[in-house]
Design a protein around this motif. Structure first.
Motif, PDB file in Angstrom:
ATOM      1  N   PHE A 229       0.601  -1.271   0.054  1.00  0.00           N
ATOM      2  CA  PHE A 229      -0.026  -0.201  -0.010  1.00  0.00           C
ATOM      3  C   PHE A 229       0.849   1.138   0.093  1.00  0.00           C
ATOM      4  O   PHE A 229       0.580   2.351  -0.794  1.00  0.00           O
ATOM      5  CB  PHE A 229      -0.807  -0.025   1.108  1.00  0.00           C
ATOM      6  CG  PHE A 229      -1.796   1.073   1.360  1.00  0.00           C
ATOM      7  CD1 PHE A 229      -2.934   1.331   0.641  1.00  0.00           C
ATOM      8  CD2 PHE A 229      -1.690   2.129   2.363  1.00  0.00           C
ATOM      9  CE1 PHE A 229      -3.560   2.531   0.752  1.00  0.00           C
ATOM     10  CE2 PHE A 229      -2.228   3.181   2.264  1.00  0.00           C
ATOM     11  CZ  PHE A 229      -3.159   3.432   1.539  1.00  0.00           C
ATOM     12  N   ILE A 230       1.869   1.183   0.777  1.00  0.00           N
ATOM     13  CA  ILE A 230       2.749   2.496   0.913  1.00  0.00           C
ATOM     14  C   ILE A 230       3.638   2.625  -0.338  1.00  0.00           C
ATOM     15  O   ILE A 230       3.693   3.792  -1.037  1.00  0.00           O
ATOM     16  CB  ILE A 230       3.849   2.328   2.148  1.00  0.00           C
ATOM     17  CG1 ILE A 230       3.282   2.231   3.346  1.00  0.00           C
ATOM     18  CG2 ILE A 230       4.886   3.452   1.946  1.00  0.00           C
ATOM     19  CD1 ILE A 230       4.140   1.946   4.608  1.00  0.00           C
ATOM     20  N   MET A 231       3.947   1.576  -1.137  1.00  0.00           N
ATOM     21  CA  MET A 231       4.501   1.550  -2.475  1.00  0.00           C
ATOM     22  C   MET A 231       3.406   2.117  -3.221  1.00  0.00           C
ATOM     23  O   MET A 231       3.937   3.187  -4.082  1.00  0.00           O
ATOM     24  CB  MET A 231       4.863   0.260  -2.900  1.00  0.00           C
ATOM     25  CG  MET A 231       6.135  -0.304  -2.201  1.00  0.00           C
ATOM     26  SD  MET A 231       6.609  -1.941  -2.589  1.00  0.00           S
ATOM     27  CE  MET A 231       7.213  -1.999  -4.446  1.00  0.00           C
ATOM     28  N   TYR A 232       2.303   1.992  -3.199  1.00  0.00           N
ATOM     29  CA  TYR A 232       1.558   2.484  -4.171  1.00  0.00           C
ATOM     30  C   TYR A 232       1.201   4.206  -4.188  1.00  0.00           C
ATOM     31  O   TYR A 232       1.100   4.594  -5.025  1.00  0.00           O
ATOM     32  CB  TYR A 232      -0.084   1.937  -4.294  1.00  0.00           C
ATOM     33  CG  TYR A 232       0.031   0.770  -5.180  1.00  0.00           C
ATOM     34  CD1 TYR A 232      -0.389   0.940  -6.539  1.00  0.00           C
ATOM     35  CD2 TYR A 232      -0.274  -0.623  -4.815  1.00  0.00           C
ATOM     36  CE1 TYR A 232      -0.345  -0.324  -7.275  1.00  0.00           C
ATOM     37  CE2 TYR A 232      -0.459  -1.916  -5.428  1.00  0.00           C
ATOM     38  CZ  TYR A 232      -0.254  -1.385  -6.767  1.00  0.00           C
ATOM     39  OH  TYR A 232      -0.542  -2.665  -7.446  1.00  0.00           O
ATOM     40  N   ILE A 233       1.333   4.143  -2.918  1.00  0.00           N
ATOM     41  CA  ILE A 233       1.055   6.012  -2.442  1.00  0.00           C
ATOM     42  C   ILE A 233       2.228   6.780  -2.517  1.00  0.00           C
ATOM     43  O   ILE A 233       2.191   8.177  -2.453  1.00  0.00           O
ATOM     44  CB  ILE A 233       0.330   5.957  -1.372  1.00  0.00           C
ATOM     45  CG1 ILE A 233       1.225   5.843  -0.094  1.00  0.00           C
ATOM     46  CG2 ILE A 233      -0.924   5.184  -1.347  1.00  0.00           C
ATOM     47  CD1 ILE A 233       0.637   5.978   1.345  1.00  0.00           C
ATOM     48  N   ILE A 234       3.481   6.258  -2.734  1.00  0.00           N
ATOM     49  CA  ILE A 234       4.738   7.033  -2.841  1.00  0.00           C
ATOM     50  C   ILE A 234       4.759   8.061  -3.695  1.00  0.00           C
ATOM     51  O   ILE A 234       4.942   9.264  -3.438  1.00  0.00           O
ATOM     52  CB  ILE A 234       6.019   6.086  -2.951  1.00  0.00           C
ATOM     53  CG1 ILE A 234       6.371   5.468  -1.614  1.00  0.00           C
ATOM     54  CG2 ILE A 234       7.079   7.017  -3.582  1.00  0.00           C
ATOM     55  CD1 ILE A 234       7.398   4.360  -1.894  1.00  0.00           C
ATOM     56  N   PRO A 235       4.254   8.001  -4.832  1.00  0.00           N
ATOM     57  CA  PRO A 235       4.196   9.108  -6.068  1.00  0.00           C
ATOM     58  C   PRO A 235       3.202  10.330  -5.536  1.00  0.00           C
ATOM     59  O   PRO A 235       3.542  11.332  -5.848  1.00  0.00           O
ATOM     60  CB  PRO A 235       3.462   8.326  -7.513  1.00  0.00           C
ATOM     61  CG  PRO A 235       3.840   6.856  -7.279  1.00  0.00           C
ATOM     62  CD  PRO A 235       3.986   6.566  -5.786  1.00  0.00           C
ATOM     63  N   SER A 265       5.207   6.492 -14.353  1.00  0.00           N
ATOM     64  CA  SER A 265       4.375   5.717 -15.252  1.00  0.00           C
ATOM     65  C   SER A 265       5.226   4.307 -14.998  1.00  0.00           C
ATOM     66  O   SER A 265       4.800   3.313 -14.914  1.00  0.00           O
ATOM     67  CB  SER A 265       4.593   6.176 -16.522  1.00  0.00           C
ATOM     68  OG  SER A 265       3.556   7.262 -16.662  1.00  0.00           O
ATOM     69  N   LEU A 266       6.592   4.504 -15.115  1.00  0.00           N
ATOM     70  CA  LEU A 266       7.488   3.157 -15.225  1.00  0.00           C
ATOM     71  C   LEU A 266       7.411   2.934 -13.621  1.00  0.00           C
ATOM     72  O   LEU A 266       7.477   1.427 -13.526  1.00  0.00           O
ATOM     73  CB  LEU A 266       8.862   3.633 -15.508  1.00  0.00           C
ATOM     74  CG  LEU A 266       9.030   4.120 -17.066  1.00  0.00           C
ATOM     75  CD1 LEU A 266      10.515   4.396 -17.056  1.00  0.00           C
ATOM     76  CD2 LEU A 266       8.761   2.900 -17.829  1.00  0.00           C
ATOM     77  N   TYR A 267       7.498   3.428 -12.746  1.00  0.00           N
ATOM     78  CA  TYR A 267       7.248   3.130 -11.310  1.00  0.00           C
ATOM     79  C   TYR A 267       5.953   2.312 -11.039  1.00  0.00           C
ATOM     80  O   TYR A 267       5.854   1.391 -10.326  1.00  0.00           O
ATOM     81  CB  TYR A 267       7.696   4.328 -10.312  1.00  0.00           C
ATOM     82  CG  TYR A 267       7.167   3.883  -8.901  1.00  0.00           C
ATOM     83  CD1 TYR A 267       8.232   3.371  -8.206  1.00  0.00           C
ATOM     84  CD2 TYR A 267       6.063   4.388  -8.245  1.00  0.00           C
ATOM     85  CE1 TYR A 267       8.026   2.983  -6.977  1.00  0.00           C
ATOM     86  CE2 TYR A 267       5.718   3.969  -6.801  1.00  0.00           C
ATOM     87  CZ  TYR A 267       6.884   3.166  -6.363  1.00  0.00           C
ATOM     88  OH  TYR A 267       6.751   3.005  -4.853  1.00  0.00           O
ATOM     89  N   GLY A 268       4.961   2.950 -11.502  1.00  0.00           N
ATOM     90  CA  GLY A 268       3.627   2.460 -11.457  1.00  0.00           C
ATOM     91  C   GLY A 268       3.531   0.888 -12.074  1.00  0.00           C
ATOM     92  O   GLY A 268       2.993   0.140 -11.538  1.00  0.00           O
ATOM     93  N   ILE A 273       3.456  -5.004 -11.138  1.00  0.00           N
ATOM     94  CA  ILE A 273       3.892  -6.336 -11.351  1.00  0.00           C
ATOM     95  C   ILE A 273       4.540  -6.908 -10.135  1.00  0.00           C
ATOM     96  O   ILE A 273       4.166  -8.150  -9.717  1.00  0.00           O
ATOM     97  CB  ILE A 273       5.266  -6.287 -12.247  1.00  0.00           C
ATOM     98  CG1 ILE A 273       4.702  -5.875 -13.716  1.00  0.00           C
ATOM     99  CG2 ILE A 273       5.856  -7.628 -12.522  1.00  0.00           C
ATOM    100  CD1 ILE A 273       5.537  -5.861 -14.835  1.00  0.00           C
ATOM    101  N   PHE A 274       5.355  -5.872  -9.343  1.00  0.00           N
ATOM    102  CA  PHE A 274       5.809  -6.503  -7.766  1.00  0.00           C
ATOM    103  C   PHE A 274       4.705  -6.913  -7.020  1.00  0.00           C
ATOM    104  O   PHE A 274       4.796  -7.824  -6.430  1.00  0.00           O
ATOM    105  CB  PHE A 274       6.624  -5.407  -7.353  1.00  0.00           C
ATOM    106  CG  PHE A 274       7.265  -5.736  -6.104  1.00  0.00           C
ATOM    107  CD1 PHE A 274       8.630  -6.568  -6.006  1.00  0.00           C
ATOM    108  CD2 PHE A 274       6.815  -5.472  -4.922  1.00  0.00           C
ATOM    109  CE1 PHE A 274       9.216  -6.788  -5.037  1.00  0.00           C
ATOM    110  CE2 PHE A 274       7.229  -5.704  -3.421  1.00  0.00           C
ATOM    111  CZ  PHE A 274       8.797  -6.539  -3.838  1.00  0.00           C
TER     112      PHE A 274
END
Length: 443
Positions: A229-235, A265-268, A273-274
């Protein structure tokens, strides 16, 4: 498990040689380590699937744009109907294809040796049923809590007869409580997609099976989901930081805007995938923790779902018929000015039941009318050779000039006027939140 998947299965969590720890689930650190290892070994296949998806999205977008441009140029068809129809098809194709991509990635993660074409073939066969699965799961996770939250909130507001401001705060507080069941349901069904796709189970069987897998491991699963969840909201956190704590000169970001969009976009894509790999490993752990888990019947889930649909339909009718009337009445009560209380010194006292901000707006309006009347008196003096003796004479002058709004302002009884001499006067207006405002012949 379906025969096709059984013949091809090659569980990658066994390939990387990691067994679940004693508590049953991998630790968060181990999940990250194994996810990166699995991503590294499948990097080319997974990002090829994403590349195909990006190219298809671009192709469909260009095709839809050219078709819409042709419709705009042509005069033989109804342009608006055509644009709406093409847009609908475009969105539908994107939804179906992007859902297929998710299925293909999960299938590729689960089966190490299958070709990319086989992943898409499997995905296209599963896409319509998976769309129905997503709709059902989304209904359970979001719509049920939402449509239960709204009438309870409305009942609370109506029962306690709250004002509009308190109503807004109440809605905000209730909204926080709304997210609690959403998170609970999401954790319960967090591996349902893997069960549906890889175990070839039905919609309700997959959902109920996921619930049984998670039973007894709710908090452990929740804490393992938090890093994703944290990885998703970082941007969003970065953009928030730039917006509120960075340089406020937007022009400085214009040159790097394209770069930032590309990076995000690349990070998303990477996080998507991760996270699929990460949750797949949790699904794999639960299969080892509860290998004999079987759902004998989903009848109670289906009956519960039907009952929920019926109640939610009634709920929607209830909301549509009740919510507008409640909010209208609250806003109406908020906006209507209350009777004005005055004292013997001709000073208006604000009514305590009248919202303070509305009083300030009214005071500003009155001050503007005061300035207009001041100019009107000067105009009267220029034409008549003297200032009016009272407001009635000024009112008659305004009627002749067709200044209807100022005539109405005088009729409200909020102005008081005193003629000091042939050329001097004092005109005052009653104020609600401050001392009365006065003007004279001297600007």
């Amino acid at each position: 498990m379906s025969e096709e998947i059984q013949n091809n299965q090659d569980f990658n969590y066994q390939q990387i040689g990691t067994e679940p720890v004693q508590e049953g689930l991998r630790s968060i650190g181990q999940l990250f380590k194994d996810s990166f290892s699995l991503l590294k070994s499948n990097f080319l296949r997974l990002f090829t699937i994403i590349g195909v998806a990006i190219l298809f999205n671009i192709f469909i977008g260009i095709l839809a744009g050219l078709t819409i441009s042709t419709l705009i140029i042509s005069t033989s068809v109804d342009v608006y109907v055509g644009i709406i129809f093409i847009t609908f098809l475009y969105v539908l194709f994107l939804i179906i294809f992007n859902i297929s991509v998710e299925i293909a990635i999960i299938y590729a993660i689960h089966n190490k040796n299958v070709r990319i074409s086989e992943c898409f073939t499997f995905a296209f066969k599963k896409v319509l049923s998976y769309l129905g699965f997503n709709m059902t799961q989304g209904f359970l996770i979001i719509l049920i809590p939402l449509l239960l939250f709204i009438p309870l909130t409305l009942f609370f507001i109506q029962f306690f007869n709250l004002g509009i401001v308190v109503t807004i705060y109440s809605l905000a507080i209730f909204a926080l409580f709304f997210f609690i069941p959403v998170f609970v349901f999401y954790i319960w069904f967090i591996i349902a997609r893997y069960i549906f796709i890889l175990d070839n189970n039905g919609i309700f069987t997959s959902i109920s099976k996921s619930r049984e897998y998670i039973r007894g491991y709710g908090w452990k699963t929740f804490w393992r989901f938090v890093p994703i969840f944290i990885m998703y909201i970082i941007p969003y956190l970065i953009m928030f930081g730039l917006m509120f704590f960075g340089n406020t000169d937007v022009s400085l970001y214009k040159n790097s805007l394209l770069t930032m969009n590309l990076i995000f976009s690349l990070y998303g894509i990477f996080v998507m995938i991760f996270s699929l790999i990460y949750l797949y490993l949790i699904y794999s752990d639960f299969q080892k923790i509860k290998p004999e888990l079987k759902i004998s019947s989903t009848k109670k889930y289906k009956i519960g779902f039907i009952i929920a649909v019926i109640f939610i339909f009634i709920d929607i009718v209830f909301i549509i018929s009740w919510l507008p009337s409640i909010l209208y009445q609250k806003i109406k009560n908020y906006m209507i000015l209350q009777p004005i209380i005055t004292n013997n010194q001709n000073t208006t006292l604000p009514n305590k039941m009248l919202p303070y901000n509305i009083n300030k707006v009214e005071d500003t309006k009155r001050a503007g009318e005061l300035a207009q009347l001041q100019y009107s008196i000067i105009s009267y003096r220029i034409e008549k050779g003297q200032i009016p003796d009272n407001l009635d004479e000024l009112k008659q002058f305004l009627v002749e000039k067709k200044e209807v709004s100022l005539v109405d302002a005088i009729d409200e009884g909020i102005f008081y006027y005193k003629k000091l001499s042939k050329d001097d006067f004092e005109l005052c207006v009653k104020q609600l939140t401050r001392e009365d405002k006065c003007v004279t012949s001297k600007f």
